[in-house]
Structures are given as C-alpha cells and as structure tokens.
Design a protein around this motif. Sequence first.
Motif, PDB file in Angstrom:
ATOM      1  N   VAL A 187      39.629  34.017 102.774  1.00  0.00           N
ATOM      2  CA  VAL A 187      38.260  34.522 102.902  1.00  0.00           C
ATOM      3  C   VAL A 187      38.146  35.480 104.084  1.00  0.00           C
ATOM      4  O   VAL A 187      37.521  36.542 103.986  1.00  0.00           O
ATOM      5  CB  VAL A 187      37.264  33.340 103.034  1.00  0.00           C
ATOM      6  CG1 VAL A 187      35.900  33.808 103.484  1.00  0.00           C
ATOM      7  CG2 VAL A 187      37.161  32.596 101.721  1.00  0.00           C
ATOM      8  N   ARG A 188      38.769  35.134 105.203  1.00  0.00           N
ATOM      9  CA  ARG A 188      38.712  36.022 106.368  1.00  0.00           C
ATOM     10  C   ARG A 188      39.413  37.342 106.093  1.00  0.00           C
ATOM     11  O   ARG A 188      38.940  38.402 106.509  1.00  0.00           O
ATOM     12  CB  ARG A 188      39.339  35.342 107.584  1.00  0.00           C
ATOM     13  CG  ARG A 188      38.475  34.249 108.156  1.00  0.00           C
ATOM     14  CD  ARG A 188      39.106  33.627 109.362  1.00  0.00           C
ATOM     15  NE  ARG A 188      38.285  32.541 109.863  1.00  0.00           N
ATOM     16  CZ  ARG A 188      38.654  31.726 110.799  1.00  0.00           C
ATOM     17  NH1 ARG A 188      39.837  31.846 111.361  1.00  0.00           N
ATOM     18  NH2 ARG A 188      37.850  30.759 111.205  1.00  0.00           N
ATOM     19  N   ILE A 221      42.339  28.631 102.247  1.00  0.00           N
ATOM     20  CA  ILE A 221      41.108  29.273 101.787  1.00  0.00           C
ATOM     21  C   ILE A 221      40.456  30.055 102.918  1.00  0.00           C
ATOM     22  O   ILE A 221      39.956  31.166 102.714  1.00  0.00           O
ATOM     23  CB  ILE A 221      40.151  28.230 101.187  1.00  0.00           C
ATOM     24  CG1 ILE A 221      40.729  27.716  99.865  1.00  0.00           C
ATOM     25  CG2 ILE A 221      38.765  28.792 100.968  1.00  0.00           C
ATOM     26  CD1 ILE A 221      39.966  26.566  99.258  1.00  0.00           C
ATOM     27  N   GLN A 222      40.468  29.490 104.136  1.00  0.00           N
ATOM     28  CA  GLN A 222      39.891  30.195 105.284  1.00  0.00           C
ATOM     29  C   GLN A 222      40.601  31.510 105.541  1.00  0.00           C
ATOM     30  O   GLN A 222      39.965  32.542 105.779  1.00  0.00           O
ATOM     31  CB  GLN A 222      40.005  29.328 106.542  1.00  0.00           C
ATOM     32  CG  GLN A 222      38.730  28.726 106.971  1.00  0.00           C
ATOM     33  CD  GLN A 222      38.897  28.000 108.307  1.00  0.00           C
ATOM     34  OE1 GLN A 222      39.991  27.836 108.825  1.00  0.00           O
ATOM     35  NE2 GLN A 222      37.791  27.573 108.853  1.00  0.00           N
ATOM     36  N   VAL A 223      41.918  31.496 105.505  1.00  0.00           N
ATOM     37  CA  VAL A 223      42.683  32.722 105.734  1.00  0.00           C
ATOM     38  C   VAL A 223      42.378  33.747 104.647  1.00  0.00           C
ATOM     39  O   VAL A 223      42.196  34.934 104.937  1.00  0.00           O
ATOM     40  CB  VAL A 223      44.197  32.405 105.804  1.00  0.00           C
ATOM     41  CG1 VAL A 223      45.031  33.667 105.740  1.00  0.00           C
ATOM     42  CG2 VAL A 223      44.516  31.623 107.064  1.00  0.00           C
ATOM     43  N   ALA A 230      42.121  23.856 102.976  1.00  0.00           N
ATOM     44  CA  ALA A 230      41.036  24.479 103.729  1.00  0.00           C
ATOM     45  C   ALA A 230      41.551  25.632 104.574  1.00  0.00           C
ATOM     46  O   ALA A 230      40.902  26.681 104.673  1.00  0.00           O
ATOM     47  CB  ALA A 230      40.346  23.445 104.607  1.00  0.00           C
ATOM     48  N   THR A 231      42.710  25.478 105.174  1.00  0.00           N
ATOM     49  CA  THR A 231      43.299  26.546 105.986  1.00  0.00           C
ATOM     50  C   THR A 231      43.651  27.749 105.131  1.00  0.00           C
ATOM     51  O   THR A 231      43.370  28.896 105.510  1.00  0.00           O
ATOM     52  CB  THR A 231      44.556  26.028 106.714  1.00  0.00           C
ATOM     53  OG1 THR A 231      44.200  24.903 107.513  1.00  0.00           O
ATOM     54  CG2 THR A 231      45.174  27.099 107.571  1.00  0.00           C
TER      55      THR A 231
END
Length: 117
Positions: free
Chosen positions: A43-44, A39-41, A36-37
Amino acid sequence: KSTDGSGSSSSDADGSNSSSSSSDSAMSHIASATIATIIQVAVRTAALGISTTLVCRYKILCLPAVLFMVFVSYRVRQAALRVGVAGGSGGSGGGVAATISTFQTVAPLIIASGLIL
C-alpha cells in the motif's frame, strides 16, 4: 466426584490440545504479522508511486510539494537547534542532538531540487 477432580481430568485431557492450540495461536500471530507487513509495504509503495506521478505530472502540484519540503527542512533544523541547546546543558539530550545530522536537514532540499528538475 468433586468439581476439582472433573476439572483436573478435563484439563489433563485438554492438556495436549491446549499446547497445540497455543502453538497454533503463535503461528497465526506470526502469519498475521507477516501478511500485515506485506500489505503495508504494498500500500505504501502504491501510494508513493501515485503521489509521485501526480506531483511530477502536474506542475501546479509541484510548487506546494517544494514548499512543503522546504518547510520540513526548516522544522528539522529547528528541532536540531532546540535539542542541541537542551543537550548542551544536560546529559541525556546530547545523544539525541548527535542523531540529527546535517544530511537530515538538507535531504528534503535535495528532494525538492529533484522535483524542480
């Protein structure tokens, strides 16, 4: 022959399985958090890259972006003044006032000047 006896014997038989399933559960939670981390990085980073490209590419979007940065700077300054006033009378608010520095107020203006250039 009681249900307690069968329940304890089944828990003894599953005791080794429950400890391994709890470790599997912990490992799956760690792996899930890691994915999740990442993917978050990603996407951001993609969102920032696309929005920055659009703002710099089209000058009509540059003015709203600069105005937004000026607004953010104004709101940070107002928050710093508000917390500073509240922190002066009490003891707990003073630590928060020290965390809002002048740089945090000026940083959006620096970014806005970079957008203009």
